[in-house]
Design a protein around this motif. Structure first.
Motif, short mmCIF file in Angstrom:
data_model
loop_
_atom_site.label_atom_id
_atom_site.label_comp_id
_atom_site.label_asym_id
_atom_site.label_seq_id
_atom_site.Cartn_x
_atom_site.Cartn_y
_atom_site.Cartn_z
N ARG A 93 4.87 -2.50 14.14
CA ARG A 93 5.53 -3.78 14.43
C ARG A 93 5.32 -4.15 15.90
O ARG A 93 4.93 -5.28 16.21
CB ARG A 93 7.03 -3.67 14.13
N LYS A 94 5.49 -3.13 16.78
CA LYS A 94 5.32 -3.38 18.21
C LYS A 94 3.87 -3.78 18.49
O LYS A 94 3.60 -4.69 19.27
CB LYS A 94 5.69 -2.14 19.01
N GLN A 95 2.93 -3.07 17.81
CA GLN A 95 1.53 -3.38 18.04
C GLN A 95 1.19 -4.81 17.58
O GLN A 95 0.45 -5.52 18.25
CB GLN A 95 0.64 -2.38 17.31
N ALA A 96 1.79 -5.18 16.43
CA ALA A 96 1.55 -6.54 15.93
C ALA A 96 2.03 -7.57 16.94
O ALA A 96 1.36 -8.58 17.19
CB ALA A 96 2.27 -6.73 14.60
N LEU A 97 3.20 -7.26 17.58
CA LEU A 97 3.72 -8.18 18.61
C LEU A 97 2.77 -8.25 19.80
O LEU A 97 2.49 -9.32 20.33
CB LEU A 97 5.11 -7.72 19.07
N GLU A 98 2.24 -7.07 20.20
CA GLU A 98 1.31 -7.03 21.33
C GLU A 98 0.04 -7.82 21.00
O GLU A 98 -0.48 -8.53 21.84
CB GLU A 98 0.91 -5.58 21.65
N ILE A 99 -0.43 -7.66 19.74
CA ILE A 99 -1.63 -8.39 19.32
C ILE A 99 -1.37 -9.88 19.41
O ILE A 99 -2.20 -10.64 19.90
CB ILE A 99 -2.07 -7.97 17.89
N ASP B 100 -2.81 -8.61 23.51
CA ASP B 100 -3.20 -7.28 24.00
C ASP B 100 -3.64 -6.44 22.81
O ASP B 100 -2.85 -6.10 21.94
CB ASP B 100 -2.00 -6.64 24.71
N TYR B 101 -4.95 -6.13 22.78
CA TYR B 101 -5.48 -5.39 21.63
C TYR B 101 -5.71 -3.91 21.97
O TYR B 101 -6.21 -3.16 21.16
CB TYR B 101 -6.81 -5.99 21.18
N SER B 102 -5.37 -3.49 23.19
CA SER B 102 -5.71 -2.14 23.64
C SER B 102 -4.80 -1.09 22.99
O SER B 102 -5.19 0.06 22.82
CB SER B 102 -5.58 -2.06 25.15
N LEU C 172 -2.02 3.99 6.53
CA LEU C 172 -1.67 2.62 6.90
C LEU C 172 -1.84 2.41 8.40
O LEU C 172 -2.38 1.41 8.86
CB LEU C 172 -0.21 2.33 6.49
N ALA C 173 -1.41 3.44 9.20
CA ALA C 173 -1.54 3.35 10.65
C ALA C 173 -3.01 3.28 11.04
O ALA C 173 -3.39 2.47 11.90
CB ALA C 173 -0.87 4.55 11.30
N GLU C 174 -3.85 4.09 10.38
CA GLU C 174 -5.28 4.06 10.68
C GLU C 174 -5.87 2.70 10.33
O GLU C 174 -6.64 2.12 11.11
CB GLU C 174 -6.01 5.14 9.86
N ALA C 175 -5.46 2.20 9.15
CA ALA C 175 -5.95 0.87 8.73
C ALA C 175 -5.50 -0.18 9.73
O ALA C 175 -6.26 -1.10 10.07
CB ALA C 175 -5.42 0.54 7.34
N PHE C 176 -4.29 -0.01 10.24
CA PHE C 176 -3.76 -0.98 11.21
C PHE C 176 -4.56 -0.93 12.50
O PHE C 176 -4.89 -1.97 13.08
CB PHE C 176 -2.28 -0.65 11.47
N ASN D 117 -7.67 0.08 12.78
CA ASN D 117 -8.98 -0.52 12.50
C ASN D 117 -8.88 -2.03 12.52
O ASN D 117 -9.75 -2.73 13.04
CB ASN D 117 -9.50 -0.08 11.13
N LEU D 118 -7.76 -2.49 11.94
CA LEU D 118 -7.55 -3.94 11.86
C LEU D 118 -7.47 -4.55 13.26
O LEU D 118 -8.09 -5.58 13.54
CB LEU D 118 -6.25 -4.22 11.10
N SER D 119 -6.74 -3.84 14.17
CA SER D 119 -6.61 -4.42 15.51
C SER D 119 -7.95 -4.40 16.24
O SER D 119 -8.26 -5.31 17.01
CB SER D 119 -5.49 -3.77 16.32
#
Ligand code: ADP
Length: 619
Positions: free
Chosen positions: A212-218, A222-224, A238-242, A244-246
């Motif tokens: 969720r936090k990463q989605a907010l950063e994206i 911020d994609y780092s 799911l985390a790995e897929a996420f 890869n998605l980012s």
């Protein structure tokens, strides 16, 4: 605070913990209820069998009841009081006539011989069936069991009943203790399972929270950031897929960004103006060229209706959009920075036909339009210039034809005029042809290295000769003028087409003579700078009005048309001179004081010759 509480209850952590606690509680409660019930039933059954009077005792009682001896009652009382069962608090023997025959409780000995009032006892005696029931007396629970006594002689007749009253307190105390233990255990289990559920759900929701936090950063660009992969279960995947998605989003974003930059750079380097609008016709994109064309800043243009920017507010947006036509607009008309723009508007349509905006391309056609206008003007000028001499020719020829040829006084003059006009027309046609050749770029330059001092002197000498010849011819009126030379001492070598450059100097010299009615001094100068050589010819003639100084180099432009024509001028001399000088990469211009005289300047590129050493001589 309220929000924190709300977040606590809506969080998955709490939900999972609550569900687990509730599930556990429900399970414990169901199991507990069943277990306690079973325990109660078993305890009662056990208790019931524990207070059952053994058959040996009932046989003895049966024998005594049926003996009919006086001593039997005493013996009955002995059996009853000797029978010991700690649970039993009261034991009575009643015969078939409902008379109490023996009592175990010493305090109730008085009841012996009395009639029993208990209907349960009567029922047991009459039916011959044992009955048990639980009664509550003064807050204590007892079991009352009435067992019929059959005759010991084998007739099976009911001879009486044994009434047993036993306290069940210990049984119910046991059940209560077990229930309390169960309840305490279930509370402890619930608390424990709640804590466990929180820990487990935290482990589950932690990667989700990170995602969720990463989605907010994206969303912030911020994609780092990467989600930590704790395990390789479904959540780990799911985390790995996420992650890869980012990475994919970052790459796509970069590609989009570079595409946008490329588009921006194309737009900003385009020589055409580009304006993009939304479907309401309001500007969303505008490139620098368009801003320059319209004399606007990006801020001023943003969100403005395109019709307003283009100055065509009288045209409705619908018309503009539906027409999709091209149009010509003029910015700052009639001013020095007049700009003529060709506007091409096209709609941006989706496959569904929905119009999402429009693109407008502005092309600067000022030069083209000016050229077209000049061309039109030129054709009209040529027609006009030819028509005038042709009309006068026709008039003279008609007059001659009508008999003037016979008149010796007018005929020679008429013929002289027709000849002069014809020659002027031929000159004009020749001038036009050479201009046309230069326009088309087919006029070949035949350049050679020339000593400009000698070249200029040669031309000026020719004019001196002409002046002398004219002065001798007494038949003609001649002007009194003189050519003054101011040349450099040093030789100046330049690369020029001598024929063409002679034509230029001839034209300027002829003009100096033509437009100096009172003669005067014509000063011919030759100077040079580091990079240029400058030829200038000054006269003391009519001069040129300031506003005409640049226009006299235009085709057919003449300050005084009548005078020029009278002098046999075509109005093309200076235009040709300008073309020739520019073909030599030089410049031509004029300076003048009206009524005092004019000066014409020609500057040509010049490189001073490097003097070679004496090495050649030595070789
Ligand atoms: P034209 O054949 O009419 O002389 P030019 O192109 O040679 O055509 O000159 C254009 C006009 O410039 C002339 O008609 C005249 O009005 C003006 N002009 C040129 N030279 C001079 C000069 N030396 N003094 C005054 N006016 C001049």
């Amino acid at each position: 605070m309220k929000r924190a509480i709300k977040r606590f209850f809506t969080s998955i952590n709490t939900k999972i913990a609550l569900i687990m606690i509730l599930l556990l509680l429900a399970t414990i409660e169901i199991i507990g209820a069943y277990f306690v019930r079973q325990l109660e039933q078993d305890s009662i059954a056990n208790f019931q069998s524990s207070i059952q009077i053994p058959s040996l005792v009932t046989n003895q009682i049966s024998t005594r009841l049926t003996s009919g001896k006086k001593s039997a009652d005493h013996s009955l009382n002995q059996i009853v009081s000797n029978y010991s069962n700690t649970a039993i608090s009261d034991l009575m023997v009643i015969d078939s006539k409902d008379t109490i025959r023996a009592v175990s409780n010493l305090n109730e000995q008085s009841r012996i011989g009395q009639k029993s009032t208990s209907t349960a006892v009567k029922q047991a005696i009459s039916t011959g069936r044992q009955s048990s029931r639980i009664v509550n007396e003064n807050g204590s629970t007892f079991m009352v069991q009435i067992t019929p006594i059959n005759a010991s002689n084998g007739t099976n007749a009911t001879v009486g009943a044994i009434y047993v009253r036993a306290s069940m307190q210990s049984v119910f105390d046991n059940i209560r203790n077990v229930s309390v233990m169960f309840f305490t255990a279930s509370i402890a289990a619930s608390v424990l399972s709640g804590i466990l559920a929180l820990i487990i759900s935290r482990a589950i929701t932690r990667p989700i929270e990170e995602m969720r936090k990463q989605a907010l950063e994206i969303a912030e660009g911020d994609y780092s950031r990467r989600v930590h992969v704790y395990s390789h279960d479904e959540l780990g995947q799911l985390a790995e897929a996420f992650n890869n998605l980012s990475v994919k989003i970052e790459q796509t974003q970069e590609a989009t960004e570079s595409e946008r930059r490329r588009l921006d750079s194309i737009l900003s380097h385009m020589t055409d103006g580009v304006i993009g609008t939304d479907r309401h016709g309001n500007v969303t994109i505008i490139n620098q060229t368009a801003l320059d064309f319209l004399h606007l800043t990006a801020k001023e243009a943003q969100k403005q209706p395109i019709t307003k920017l283009l100055g065509i507010e009288d045209v409705s947006l619908q018309d503009l959009m539906s027409e999709q036509t091209e149009r010509i607009i003029t910015i700052n008309p009639e001013s020095s920075d007049e700009l003529i723009l060709h506007v091409n508007l096209s709609l941006i349509q989706r496959v569904t036909g929905f119009v999402s905006g429009a693109v407008c391309v502005l092309h600067d056609v000022t030069e083209q339009q000016k050229n077209e206008n000049e061309q039109r003007q030129f054709v009209s000028n040529v027609s006009h210039e030819l028509r005038t001499p042709l009309t006068s020719l026709r008039a003279y020829i008609e007059a001659l034809n009508d008999g003037a040829w016979k008149d010796p006084d007018v005929a020679p003059h008429f013929l002289e005029v027709t000849q002069k006009e014809t020659e002027r027309m031929i000159r004009m046609i020749n001038d036009l042809l050479s201009l046309s050749r230069m326009d088309r770029g087919v006029a070949k330059m035949d350049v050679e290295w020339v000593n400009l001092n000698d070249f200029f002197t040669h031309i000026l000498n020719r004019f001196d000769m002409m002046i002398k010849a004219e002065a001798k011819d007494e038949s003609k009126q001649h002007k009194k003028y003189r050519i003054k030379r101011e040349l450099t001492k040093q030789d100046i070598w330049v690369e020029i087409d001598t024929d063409k450059m002679q034509q230029v100097i001839d034209n300027i010299m002829n003009n100096a003579i033509k437009y100096s009615p009172d003669g005067g001094v014509i000063t011919a100068r030759l100077t040079h700078t580091q990079k240029y050589v400058i030829i200038s010819i000054s006269d003391q003639g009519l001069g040129i009005p300031r506003q005409d100084l640049t226009k006299i180099f235009d085709r057919f432009y003449r300050v005084d048309k009548a005078r020029s024509r009278e002098q046999g001028g075509t109005g093309l001399g200076l235009a040709i001179s300008k073309e020739i000088v520019e073909a030599h990469h030089g410049k031509i211009w004029a300076d003048s004081a009206e009524g005092k005289g004019s000066t014409f300047y020609i500057s040509l590129p010049y490189e001073p010759m490097v003097e070679e050493g004496d090495e050649w001589d030595e070789v």
